[in-house]
Design a protein around this motif. Structure first.
Motif, PDB file in Angstrom:
ATOM      1  N   GLU A 186     -41.643 -23.211   2.071  1.00 43.68           N
ATOM      2  CA  GLU A 186     -42.587 -22.927   0.992  1.00 43.68           C
ATOM      3  C   GLU A 186     -42.026 -21.887   0.025  1.00 43.68           C
ATOM      4  O   GLU A 186     -42.203 -22.004  -1.195  1.00 43.68           O
ATOM      5  N   GLN A 187     -41.335 -20.885   0.554  1.00 43.79           N
ATOM      6  CA  GLN A 187     -40.721 -19.872  -0.304  1.00 43.79           C
ATOM      7  C   GLN A 187     -39.641 -20.499  -1.185  1.00 43.79           C
ATOM      8  O   GLN A 187     -39.543 -20.184  -2.374  1.00 43.79           O
ATOM      9  N   VAL A 205     -39.499 -23.663  -2.107  1.00 41.41           N
ATOM     10  CA  VAL A 205     -40.209 -24.505  -3.078  1.00 41.41           C
ATOM     11  C   VAL A 205     -40.697 -23.655  -4.249  1.00 41.41           C
ATOM     12  O   VAL A 205     -40.532 -24.029  -5.417  1.00 41.41           O
ATOM     13  N   GLU A 206     -41.279 -22.497  -3.957  1.00 38.59           N
ATOM     14  CA  GLU A 206     -41.775 -21.619  -5.014  1.00 38.59           C
ATOM     15  C   GLU A 206     -40.641 -21.104  -5.895  1.00 38.59           C
ATOM     16  O   GLU A 206     -40.785 -20.994  -7.104  1.00 38.59           O
ATOM     17  N   LYS A 207     -39.504 -20.781  -5.295  1.00 37.87           N
ATOM     18  CA  LYS A 207     -38.349 -20.313  -6.072  1.00 37.87           C
ATOM     19  C   LYS A 207     -37.825 -21.421  -6.979  1.00 37.87           C
ATOM     20  O   LYS A 207     -37.456 -21.168  -8.125  1.00 37.87           O
ATOM     21  N   LYS A 245     -39.570 -23.916  -8.208  1.00 39.84           N
ATOM     22  CA  LYS A 245     -40.559 -24.096  -9.272  1.00 39.84           C
ATOM     23  C   LYS A 245     -40.458 -22.995 -10.329  1.00 39.84           C
ATOM     24  O   LYS A 245     -40.628 -23.251 -11.520  1.00 39.84           O
ATOM     25  N   ALA A 246     -40.165 -21.762  -9.890  1.00 43.47           N
ATOM     26  CA  ALA A 246     -40.111 -20.625 -10.806  1.00 43.47           C
ATOM     27  C   ALA A 246     -38.790 -20.536 -11.565  1.00 43.47           C
ATOM     28  O   ALA A 246     -38.682 -19.793 -12.536  1.00 43.47           O
TER      29      ALA A 246
END
Length: 163
Positions: A13-14, A16-18, A20-21
């Motif tokens: 999840e971390q 994935v967030e990176k 996306k950002a």
């Protein structure tokens, strides 16, 4: 569920967030770098606003698959580090390209730019694009050139009439 599985889910999840950002993501094979070279490389990444991490291939693969990208699966083998271009889309590719020239030990695997998969050649092309600051300076130079030229000509006419 075991604590290990839960930890891996959080790590995915971390990632994935990176992704996306990030404006760009570059995967690189870092095999053969010495500790000194790696430290210097990490410093260059920090200066450029790029987050550089060594991550497990399976976690990276799960993160990309979760986002709908299957093109990365073939590149996720061996040693893999990921450069997340948070501030600038070009910086990560530039730092990696410079490091490859300097150390002659690393290799670009692939990348992601604005949701599009980039193969090795695509990342190399990305690394040749000037930074945002350089492009803005060039644009301002082009926009101010006519006014500057007019001022020079007007000044020359004024000097000629006064002489």
């Amino acid at each position: 569920m075991s604590a290990t599985i839960e930890l891996k889910k959080q790590q995915v999840e971390q990632i994935v967030e990176k992704i996306k950002a990030s404006k760009s993501v570059v995967l690189v094979d870092y095999a053969g770098l010495t500790v000194k070279e790696d430290t210097e490389l990490r410093t260059n990444f920090r200066k450029s606003g790029v987050e550089y991490k060594v991550l497990k291939n399976t976690l990276i693969k799960r993160a990309f698959n979760q986002l709908g990208y299957n093109e990365f699966d073939n590149s996720l083998n061996g040693t893999t580090a990921v450069a997340f271009g948070i501030e600038d889309a070009v910086s990560g590719a530039k730092v990696i390209s410079d490091a490859i020239k300097k150390y002659n030990k690393m290799a670009i695997k692939c990348g992601l730019l604005d949701g599009a998969y980039l193969d090795e050649n695509g990342v190399k092309v990305l690394s040749t694009i000037p930074s945002k600051e350089v492009l803005v300076a060039r644009l301002l130079g082009v926009l101010t050139a006519p006014m500057r030229n007019l001022a020079v000509v007007a000044n020359m006419i004024a000097e000629k009439q006064n002489a």
